[in-house]
Design a protein around this motif. Structure first.
Motif, PDB file in Angstrom:
ATOM      1  N   THR A 193     -58.826 -14.104  -5.022  1.00  0.00           N
ATOM      2  CA  THR A 193     -57.679 -13.606  -4.220  1.00  0.00           C
ATOM      3  C   THR A 193     -57.648 -14.022  -2.885  1.00  0.00           C
ATOM      4  O   THR A 193     -58.655 -14.591  -2.494  1.00  0.00           O
ATOM      5  CB  THR A 193     -57.142 -12.107  -4.445  1.00  0.00           C
ATOM      6  OG1 THR A 193     -58.506 -11.278  -3.499  1.00  0.00           O
ATOM      7  CG2 THR A 193     -57.301 -11.803  -5.859  1.00  0.00           C
ATOM      8  N   HIS A 194     -56.501 -13.598  -2.092  1.00  0.00           N
ATOM      9  CA  HIS A 194     -56.671 -13.889  -0.729  1.00  0.00           C
ATOM     10  C   HIS A 194     -57.583 -13.074  -0.026  1.00  0.00           C
ATOM     11  O   HIS A 194     -58.304 -13.754   0.901  1.00  0.00           O
ATOM     12  CB  HIS A 194     -55.061 -13.453  -0.188  1.00  0.00           C
ATOM     13  CG  HIS A 194     -54.230 -14.399  -0.459  1.00  0.00           C
ATOM     14  ND1 HIS A 194     -54.176 -15.656  -0.142  1.00  0.00           N
ATOM     15  CD2 HIS A 194     -52.984 -14.114  -1.210  1.00  0.00           C
ATOM     16  CE1 HIS A 194     -52.864 -16.297  -0.775  1.00  0.00           C
ATOM     17  NE2 HIS A 194     -52.284 -15.352  -1.325  1.00  0.00           N
ATOM     18  N   ASP A 195     -57.954 -12.009  -0.380  1.00  0.00           N
ATOM     19  CA  ASP A 195     -59.072 -11.197   0.165  1.00  0.00           C
ATOM     20  C   ASP A 195     -60.387 -11.898  -0.030  1.00  0.00           C
ATOM     21  O   ASP A 195     -61.031 -11.895   0.937  1.00  0.00           O
ATOM     22  CB  ASP A 195     -59.067  -9.721  -0.584  1.00  0.00           C
ATOM     23  CG  ASP A 195     -57.633  -8.830  -0.311  1.00  0.00           C
ATOM     24  OD1 ASP A 195     -56.910  -9.417   0.600  1.00  0.00           O
ATOM     25  OD2 ASP A 195     -57.599  -8.143  -1.306  1.00  0.00           O
ATOM     26  N   ALA A 196     -60.485 -12.463  -1.255  1.00  0.00           N
ATOM     27  CA  ALA A 196     -61.901 -13.219  -1.434  1.00  0.00           C
ATOM     28  C   ALA A 196     -62.002 -14.238  -0.475  1.00  0.00           C
ATOM     29  O   ALA A 196     -63.094 -14.540  -0.048  1.00  0.00           O
ATOM     30  CB  ALA A 196     -61.943 -13.551  -3.073  1.00  0.00           C
ATOM     31  N   ASN A 228     -46.142 -10.329  17.899  1.00  0.00           N
ATOM     32  CA  ASN A 228     -46.173 -11.510  16.828  1.00  0.00           C
ATOM     33  C   ASN A 228     -46.018 -10.658  15.342  1.00  0.00           C
ATOM     34  O   ASN A 228     -46.371 -11.447  14.459  1.00  0.00           O
ATOM     35  CB  ASN A 228     -47.619 -12.325  17.007  1.00  0.00           C
ATOM     36  CG  ASN A 228     -47.485 -12.922  18.191  1.00  0.00           C
ATOM     37  OD1 ASN A 228     -46.368 -13.623  18.777  1.00  0.00           O
ATOM     38  ND2 ASN A 228     -48.718 -13.094  18.684  1.00  0.00           N
ATOM     39  N   THR A 229     -45.881  -9.410  15.388  1.00  0.00           N
ATOM     40  CA  THR A 229     -45.509  -8.923  14.098  1.00  0.00           C
ATOM     41  C   THR A 229     -44.239  -8.990  13.449  1.00  0.00           C
ATOM     42  O   THR A 229     -43.017  -9.516  14.344  1.00  0.00           O
ATOM     43  CB  THR A 229     -46.029  -7.466  14.204  1.00  0.00           C
ATOM     44  OG1 THR A 229     -45.128  -6.801  15.095  1.00  0.00           O
ATOM     45  CG2 THR A 229     -47.457  -7.261  14.646  1.00  0.00           C
ATOM     46  N   SER A 230     -43.821  -8.743  12.370  1.00  0.00           N
ATOM     47  CA  SER A 230     -42.600  -8.773  11.678  1.00  0.00           C
ATOM     48  C   SER A 230     -41.935  -7.734  12.187  1.00  0.00           C
ATOM     49  O   SER A 230     -42.263  -6.567  12.539  1.00  0.00           O
ATOM     50  CB  SER A 230     -42.654  -8.814  10.037  1.00  0.00           C
ATOM     51  OG  SER A 230     -43.353  -7.763   9.899  1.00  0.00           O
ATOM     52  N   THR A 288     -52.214   1.478  14.486  1.00  0.00           N
ATOM     53  CA  THR A 288     -52.833   1.220  13.236  1.00  0.00           C
ATOM     54  C   THR A 288     -51.526   0.390  12.533  1.00  0.00           C
ATOM     55  O   THR A 288     -52.113  -0.658  11.787  1.00  0.00           O
ATOM     56  CB  THR A 288     -52.858   2.315  12.292  1.00  0.00           C
ATOM     57  OG1 THR A 288     -53.669   3.296  12.928  1.00  0.00           O
ATOM     58  CG2 THR A 288     -53.241   2.228  11.029  1.00  0.00           C
ATOM     59  N   ILE A 289     -50.430   0.662  12.757  1.00  0.00           N
ATOM     60  CA  ILE A 289     -49.247  -0.138  12.224  1.00  0.00           C
ATOM     61  C   ILE A 289     -49.347  -1.626  12.983  1.00  0.00           C
ATOM     62  O   ILE A 289     -48.998  -2.622  12.232  1.00  0.00           O
ATOM     63  CB  ILE A 289     -47.895   0.461  12.344  1.00  0.00           C
ATOM     64  CG1 ILE A 289     -48.001   1.766  11.751  1.00  0.00           C
ATOM     65  CG2 ILE A 289     -46.864  -0.464  11.964  1.00  0.00           C
ATOM     66  CD1 ILE A 289     -46.691   2.611  11.891  1.00  0.00           C
ATOM     67  N   GLY A 290     -49.591  -1.859  14.167  1.00  0.00           N
ATOM     68  CA  GLY A 290     -49.645  -2.962  14.833  1.00  0.00           C
ATOM     69  C   GLY A 290     -50.875  -3.827  14.218  1.00  0.00           C
ATOM     70  O   GLY A 290     -50.678  -5.262  13.945  1.00  0.00           O
ATOM     71  N   LEU A 291     -51.857  -3.355  13.862  1.00  0.00           N
ATOM     72  CA  LEU A 291     -53.169  -3.979  13.441  1.00  0.00           C
ATOM     73  C   LEU A 291     -53.072  -4.383  12.149  1.00  0.00           C
ATOM     74  O   LEU A 291     -53.213  -5.629  11.674  1.00  0.00           O
ATOM     75  CB  LEU A 291     -54.222  -3.152  13.525  1.00  0.00           C
ATOM     76  CG  LEU A 291     -54.701  -2.770  15.006  1.00  0.00           C
ATOM     77  CD1 LEU A 291     -56.208  -2.121  15.014  1.00  0.00           C
ATOM     78  CD2 LEU A 291     -55.251  -4.064  15.636  1.00  0.00           C
ATOM     79  N   CYS A 292     -52.162  -3.528  11.141  1.00  0.00           N
ATOM     80  CA  CYS A 292     -51.880  -4.069  10.046  1.00  0.00           C
ATOM     81  C   CYS A 292     -50.899  -5.174   9.687  1.00  0.00           C
ATOM     82  O   CYS A 292     -51.043  -6.084   9.208  1.00  0.00           O
ATOM     83  CB  CYS A 292     -51.216  -2.520   9.238  1.00  0.00           C
ATOM     84  SG  CYS A 292     -52.289  -1.397   8.974  1.00  0.00           S
ATOM     85  N   GLY A 293     -49.906  -5.264  10.954  1.00  0.00           N
ATOM     86  CA  GLY A 293     -49.225  -6.347  10.989  1.00  0.00           C
ATOM     87  C   GLY A 293     -49.863  -7.573  11.404  1.00  0.00           C
ATOM     88  O   GLY A 293     -49.258  -8.691  11.171  1.00  0.00           O
ATOM     89  N   PRO A 327     -50.417 -10.731   6.933  1.00  0.00           N
ATOM     90  CA  PRO A 327     -50.264 -12.165   6.689  1.00  0.00           C
ATOM     91  C   PRO A 327     -51.185 -12.397   5.564  1.00  0.00           C
ATOM     92  O   PRO A 327     -50.842 -13.511   4.835  1.00  0.00           O
ATOM     93  CB  PRO A 327     -51.228 -12.848   7.989  1.00  0.00           C
ATOM     94  CG  PRO A 327     -50.911 -11.714   8.956  1.00  0.00           C
ATOM     95  CD  PRO A 327     -50.879 -10.656   8.355  1.00  0.00           C
ATOM     96  N   LEU A 328     -51.923 -11.752   4.892  1.00  0.00           N
ATOM     97  CA  LEU A 328     -52.594 -11.864   3.671  1.00  0.00           C
ATOM     98  C   LEU A 328     -51.884 -11.391   2.609  1.00  0.00           C
ATOM     99  O   LEU A 328     -51.873 -12.124   1.662  1.00  0.00           O
ATOM    100  CB  LEU A 328     -54.168 -11.107   3.877  1.00  0.00           C
ATOM    101  CG  LEU A 328     -55.215 -11.584   4.818  1.00  0.00           C
ATOM    102  CD1 LEU A 328     -56.338 -10.592   4.579  1.00  0.00           C
ATOM    103  CD2 LEU A 328     -55.523 -12.968   4.455  1.00  0.00           C
TER     104      LEU A 328
END
Length: 586
Positions: A513-516, A250-252, A314-319, A324-325
């Motif tokens: 922000t999105h993070d908050a 489901n990643t880009s 790592t790259i997959g988890l980032c995706g 999304p954020l």
């Protein structure tokens, strides 16, 4: 007379092996005659170096060294090396001095660690006799490409022969046998060899000579792998494909492309010239080499498969978690910025070490490669979004995301000091932590127009244990004020919304922000779970849903006339001076 028809001895490209004419030389047997192998070299070579070129000089130097290593038995007769300082190493193995070289010979030294060639059962004479019988037409050698000049000469080479004689009990097949490798030769001002390093894989050739069909090239360089291992891997391919799809499904497309480039870089790393061409070697980034493109390509090259697995996960988890954020463009910006910055600052770090020590190894033996710097920056981003998430619980306590960057940095330094990790890894990881924090703290642009994250739980001191934070906070504030003074960083701007009907609301750059929002959602989820547990145990807690919440008369009155008391919002911008504890209204 055309050059092609000249006798081998008269041909202008015939190799010139020096230091052979002194009548006082003590040969191992008799003075060697190289006419057969010279003819093979002239007829089958793939490179044609000019007679006055540096390539030809290095090629003749190596051929002369090979002659002396094979046939001379007295140190005094050697002319290609500095006897006091000379050492020889194969594939990064233990160094061997000149006496060891004379005693063991080329073949035993170069295949010292091969499981297909037991050097304990061979002598200098027996090993040369074995391959001389196997390759009676000669075992020719040529220099392919010269990568750097004196004093540290690096080059690629080719060693080839046709199998026309028996190898042990195996009959010949007449096929072409080739070895391709890389060498790094350090010479003094008189072009005497001080340090000779050879890197190559002998197993494909030895496996064919032994007629072992189960021998393939071992990617780790530790020896041959068996067909059983390949069959085991083949059986697990469906499972691996399923797990890979679950990670990247489901990643880009940008995430998938980066993962694909990492896989390609791993397989390309087995070709030594490609490693020098794609990884950052500090001594080659500046002119005359000026390999500036390696700053952009080094991150895709890994030398070990476990590194590829860590990178892809790592790259997959980032995706799945971060993209999304942040959005696709911000994710690519972060990826490019971190990797190029890590390479850039790494080059200057090793240049500073060279200026302090004058050790050329830090310029030409260090290869900055891989995504360890980016992984470090990702750990900082995860700390920013979910600082209190527990990663692991131990008898000594729990480790949360806020502890990961510092712990991994210290672990990489310790593993480097004990010799279990390459020197570039702690450098890249520590640099990635610092650059990642600087970007997320001060420069990352958010959708509301603000930059950075000035939250109190994301200060530089927050990376360290609580007992160490006060002194680090003092030092970091001093550096921050200095950077503000030279306009590298900006003072934080706080916005107070005094037009709110019930209370003053404060918006800080980097917090609204999105993070908050993600942190608030996590807190709400945790609160909902606790309330649900209380409800199951019989307590009469109200629901969090608005529809089921009891309404007071005041609330009902407010909802019946939402526009009866319109309030004009008023925003006051307050500029905070870091040197003071109280804000002053601008």
């Amino acid at each position: 007379m055309p050059i092609e028809t000249l006798p081998v001895a008269d041909h202008p490209d015939t190799p010139n092996r020096m230091y052979m004419e002194d009548p006082e030389i003590e040969w191992r047997t008799v003075k060697p005659n190289y006419s057969v192998v010279n003819a093979k070299y002239l007829a089958e070579r793939t490179k044609f170096h000019k007679a006055d070129s540096l390539e030809k000089l290095v090629e003749n130097l190596v051929k002369t060294w090979e002659m002396e290593s094979t046939h001379k038995i007295k140190v005094k007769d050697w002319g290609t090396v500095d006897p006091e300082r000379y050492i020889f190493r194969t594939n990064g193995g233990a160094p061997k001095d000149l006496e060891n070289n004379i005693q063991n010979g080329n073949y035993n030294m170069m295949m010292d660690n091969s499981p297909l060639f037991d050097v304990s059962k061979e002598t200098n004479a027996s090993s040369h006799a074995l391959f001389k019988e196997c390759f009676p037409d000669g075992f020719a050698w040529e220099l392919l490409d010269l990568l750097s000049g004196p004093p540290k000469v690096s080059f690629t080479w080719r060693h080839w022969a046709h199998w026309t004689g028996p190898y042990r009990n195996n009959p010949p097949t007449g096929e072409l046998m080739e070895l391709v490798g890389t060498s790094v030769v350090e010479v003094d001002e008189n072009l005497k060899i001080i340090d000779l390093q050879v890197f190559f894989d002998p197993h494909p050739m030895l496996g064919r000579l032994m007629k072992r069909k189960d021998v393939e090239v071992d990617p780790a360089g530790d020896g041959p792998t068996s067909m059983a291992a390949l069959k085991t891997l083949h059986r697990n391919v469906p499972y691996l494909k399923q797990q890979l799809y679950a990670l990247l499904g489901n990643t880009s497309s940008s995430v998938k492309i980066v993962c694909l480039m990492v896989f390609i870089g791993y397989f390309v790393s087995y070709y030594d010239p490609a490693v020098l061409f794609l990884t950052v070697t500090p001594g080659y980034v500046f002119p005359p080499g000026f390999r500036i493109w390696t700053i952009f390509t080094h991150c895709f090259v890994e030398f070990h498969f476990w590194e590829v697995c860590v990178d892809v996960v790592t790259i997959g988890l980032c995706g799945k978690l971060i993209e999304p954020l942040w959005g696709k463009m911000e994710m690519l910006t972060f990826f490019t910025l971190i990797n190029t910055s890590v390479a850039f600052f790494g080059v200057f770090f090793y240049l500073a070490i060279y200026m302090a020590t004058f050790n050329t190894d830090v310029l030409f033996e260090v290869h900055i490669h891989g995504l360890s710097g980016y992984i470090a920056a990702v750990s900082v981003a995860v700390k920013q979004m979910m600082p209190d998430h527990v990663v692991i619980r131990t008898p000594l306590g729990k480790m949360t995301n806020r502890n990961v960057p510092l712990c991994v940095s210290l672990l990489s330094i310790i593993l480097y000091l004990v010799g279990l990790l390459e020197g570039a890894y702690p450098t890249m990881y520590t640099t990635g932590v610092v650059i990642g924090w600087l970007y997320l703290r001060f420069y990352q642009r958010h959708s509301n127009g603000t930059r950075g994250d000035m939250a109190d739980n994301f200060t530089f001191a927050s990376f360290f244990p609580t007992v160490m934070q006060p002194p680090i906070e003092i030092c970091s504030k001093f550096v921050y004020n200095l950077l503000v003074g030279i306009k590298v960083c900006r003072k934080p701007v706080r916005k107070y919304d005094v037009g709110a009907p019930t209370a003053i609301t404060i918006s800080l750059p980097g917090t609204d922000t999105h993070d908050a929002e993600r942190r608030r959602q996590i807190a709400l989820k945790a609160l909902s779970e606790r309330l649900s547990q209380q409800a199951d145990s019989g307590s009469s807690w109200p629901s969090l849903d608005d529809d089921s919440r009891p309404k007071t008369e005041v609330q009902a009155g407010d909802q019946s006339s939402p526009a009866s008391n319109p309030v004009e919002p008023l925003t006051v911008a307050v500029e905070i001076d870091p040197s003071t504890s109280k804000p002053s209204i601008a």
